[in-house]
Write an enzyme that holds these catalytic residues in place. Sequence first.
Site, mmCIF file in Angstrom:
data_model
loop_
_atom_site.group_PDB
_atom_site.id
_atom_site.type_symbol
_atom_site.label_atom_id
_atom_site.label_comp_id
_atom_site.label_asym_id
_atom_site.label_seq_id
_atom_site.Cartn_x
_atom_site.Cartn_y
_atom_site.Cartn_z
ATOM 1 N N GLY A 261 41.814 29.796 27.066
ATOM 2 C CA GLY A 261 40.393 29.583 27.305
ATOM 3 C C GLY A 261 39.903 28.169 27.153
ATOM 4 C CD GLU A 303 47.905 34.849 25.237
ATOM 5 O OE1 GLU A 303 46.744 35.127 25.602
ATOM 6 O OE2 GLU A 303 48.722 35.706 24.919
ATOM 7 N N PRO A 304 47.130 28.913 26.981
ATOM 8 C CG PRO A 304 47.892 26.700 26.889
ATOM 9 C CD PRO A 304 48.069 28.048 26.247
ATOM 10 N NE ARG A 306 39.134 27.562 32.971
ATOM 11 C CZ ARG A 306 38.515 28.355 33.835
ATOM 12 N NH1 ARG A 306 38.205 27.906 35.028
ATOM 13 N NH2 ARG A 306 38.203 29.594 33.505
ATOM 14 C CE1 TYR A 346 34.343 34.446 37.115
ATOM 15 C CE2 TYR A 346 35.388 32.690 38.353
ATOM 16 C CZ TYR A 346 35.424 33.951 37.807
ATOM 17 O OH TYR A 346 36.551 34.718 37.943
ATOM 18 C CB CYS A 373 30.402 36.320 57.884
ATOM 19 S SG CYS A 373 31.550 35.850 59.171
ATOM 20 C CD GLU A 374 29.744 37.290 51.502
ATOM 21 O OE1 GLU A 374 29.080 37.023 50.492
ATOM 22 O OE2 GLU A 374 30.686 38.086 51.515
ATOM 23 C CE1 TYR A 403 42.644 32.587 35.801
ATOM 24 C CE2 TYR A 403 41.845 30.510 34.917
ATOM 25 C CZ TYR A 403 42.482 31.709 34.746
ATOM 26 O OH TYR A 403 42.962 32.049 33.508
HETATM 27 N N1 LLP Z 1 45.022 34.943 27.702
HETATM 28 C C1 LLP Z 1 44.382 36.031 28.154
HETATM 29 C C2 LLP Z 1 44.604 37.315 27.502
HETATM 30 C C3 LLP Z 1 43.492 35.934 29.229
HETATM 31 O O1 LLP Z 1 42.847 37.018 29.657
HETATM 32 C C4 LLP Z 1 43.298 34.679 29.853
HETATM 33 C C5 LLP Z 1 42.368 34.538 30.978
HETATM 34 C C6 LLP Z 1 44.005 33.571 29.354
HETATM 35 C C7 LLP Z 1 44.852 33.732 28.268
HETATM 36 C C8 LLP Z 1 43.896 32.201 29.962
HETATM 37 O O2 LLP Z 1 42.639 31.674 29.930
HETATM 38 P P1 LLP Z 1 42.438 30.155 30.434
HETATM 39 O O3 LLP Z 1 43.168 29.255 29.475
HETATM 40 O O4 LLP Z 1 43.027 30.053 31.792
HETATM 41 O O5 LLP Z 1 40.981 29.958 30.433
HETATM 42 N N2 LLP Z 1 38.927 33.717 37.018
HETATM 43 C C9 LLP Z 1 38.198 33.033 35.959
HETATM 44 C C10 LLP Z 1 38.997 32.973 34.687
HETATM 45 C C11 LLP Z 1 39.447 34.327 34.199
HETATM 46 C C12 LLP Z 1 40.254 34.243 32.941
HETATM 47 C C13 LLP Z 1 40.908 35.532 32.633
HETATM 48 N N3 LLP Z 1 41.721 35.516 31.477
HETATM 49 C C14 LLP Z 1 37.815 31.636 36.445
HETATM 50 O O6 LLP Z 1 38.151 31.269 37.564
HETATM 51 O O7 LLP Z 1 37.138 30.903 35.721
#
Ligand code: LLP
Length: 445
Positions: A261, A303-304, A306, A346, A373-374, A403
Site C-alpha cells: 500500500g 507486500e509492496p 505499486r 478512483y 464510448c463514455e 494497475y
Molecule cells: N497486499 C494485499 C493483500 C493487497 O490486497 C494489495 C493490493 C497489496 C498487497 C499491494 O498494494 P500496493 O502496494 O500495490 O498498493 N487497483 C487499485 C489498487 C488495488 C490494490 C489491491 N490490493 C489502483 O489502481 O489503485
Amino acid sequence: MTLAELLPTLGDSLRGKLEAGIWPRSVRHGHDGDLMFGGLPLSQLAARFGTPAYLLDEAEVRRRCQEYRRALHEVEIAYAGKSMTCRGVLRWIAEEGLSLDVCSAGELAVARSIGFPAERILLHGNAKTPEDLKAAIGYGVGRVVLDSLDEIEQLGALARYPQQVLVRVTPGVDGHTHKAIATGVEDQKFGFSLASGAAEEAVRRVLAQPSLKLVGLHCHIGSQVSRVTSFEEAARRMVGLMARLHAEHGLVLPQLDLGGGHAVPYLPGDPDFDLAGFAQRIRCAVNYECAAHRIPVPRLTIEPGRSVVAPAGVTLYRVVTVKHGPSRTFVAVDGGMSDNPRPSLYGARYAVRLVGRRAAKGMRAVTVVGRHCEAGDVLAQDVPLPEDVHAGDLLAVPCTGAYHHSLASNYNMVGRPPVVSVCDGVARLLVRRETEEDLLARDLG
Ligand code: LLP
C-alpha cells in the site's frame, strides 16, 4: 551544437523541465523534444511498437526492489503481483530475491510458468475458489493467507500437513486513501475483524484443522497510503492481537505480514513515500509492543506492488484528434479507459507530456480523453500541453507501471497494448499487442 545544449539550464527552460519524481530515473531529454527512456528515444519506441504501448524501465524496477531490500534487510519483501504480472517482470522479481503475493490460480500459473520458487509465494484472496486453493496446494505454495471461515474448512480438507497459513485481520485502521482501496477499516469484505473478536475465532478454527499450520497474522490497510502513522498503528494493533493469542493459547506466531500500500507520486509535487521512515518506525513499533507484551519479535513481511512498478512505467499514446469545446479543449488519444481505468475508478490524476517534437507555441490546459464510448473516459484533466498539439502527436504519461496492464480490458473490443521492457538501450517485447484474432479466438460463434 545548439544554444540549449551549450547552456543546460537554458535548455531545460526551453524544453520544459522534466517534473522531478514522476519519471523513471533513466529518463532524459533527447533531441528535438524527445525523451530518452532506458537509453532509447520514446519516438523510436512508438515507431517500433506502435501506440498505445506500456513501457517498463527494467533497471528502475530492479533498483526499487534493491531499495526495499536495503531499507528493510531483515524483512521479507513480497511483491504484490496484482499490480503488474507478466513473466518478464516476475523473473526480475525472482532474481532480485523478493517473495511474491498472488491472488488467483491465474497469477499463480504465470509464476509457476517461470519456476518462481513455491516456498516464496503467498496466496491471497477474500473469495478463493476451489481451483485457486487446489492450484496453490498443487504447486506447494509456501503460505496461504486465510480470509474466511469457509476457506479455513475448505483448505483444511484439501491440504496436507503442514500447510503454512496466516490469518488475515482487519485491524480497524484508516489508511486515508480512496474508499475503493481502503481495506483496513471495519465493515468490509476483507479479513476477520479484530474489534469484533472474529479474528480470534478464526485462529481457533485454524488450530482445529490438523492439516494447517498457523505461522502468523496478516493485514493490509489499503493502497496508495502515504501516512506512515497508519502502518504504525496497524502494526501496534496486530502485535496486541498476537499477545492476546499468546496469553490465551500459548501461541507464539513467528510471522507478521503488514501488507502493501505504499503511495507513489503521480503528479509533480506529490510527496514520495518515506521508506526509510517507514522502516524505522515500523521496526520501533513492533519491537516496543513485543517487549511490552513480552512476546518474541516476529519476522515481518511487507507486500509492496505499486511502489515497485508504478514509477517504472510510461504509457505512449498517439493523438487522434483535437476538439475545441465551449469551455475546454479535448485532446483525444488512441487509448483510454480500456488501458487505464484508474481515473474513472478512483479519480486518479496523471501528468502528460508531448514528446518527439518541439512545440512552436505556449502551453494551455487541456483535457486528455480516450477513444471509448463514455463521457467519463478521461485520462488526464486540466493538464498543460502545447497550444499547437495536433493529430499525430505523441504523448507520454508517467507512473503507469502498476494497475494499468493488470486492470486493462477489451472495452469496445479494443485490443490491449503491448508491454515493452527497456534497459540499457535495448527494448524487449514482454507482452505483445492483442490482435483482432486474439479477440475472436474465444468467441465460438
Ligand atoms: N497486499 C494485499 C493483500 C493487497 O490486497 C494489495 C493490493 C497489496 C498487497 C499491494 O498494494 P500496493 O502496494 O500495490 O498498493 N487497483 C487499485 C489498487 C488495488 C490494490 C489491491 N490490493 C489502483 O489502481 O489503485
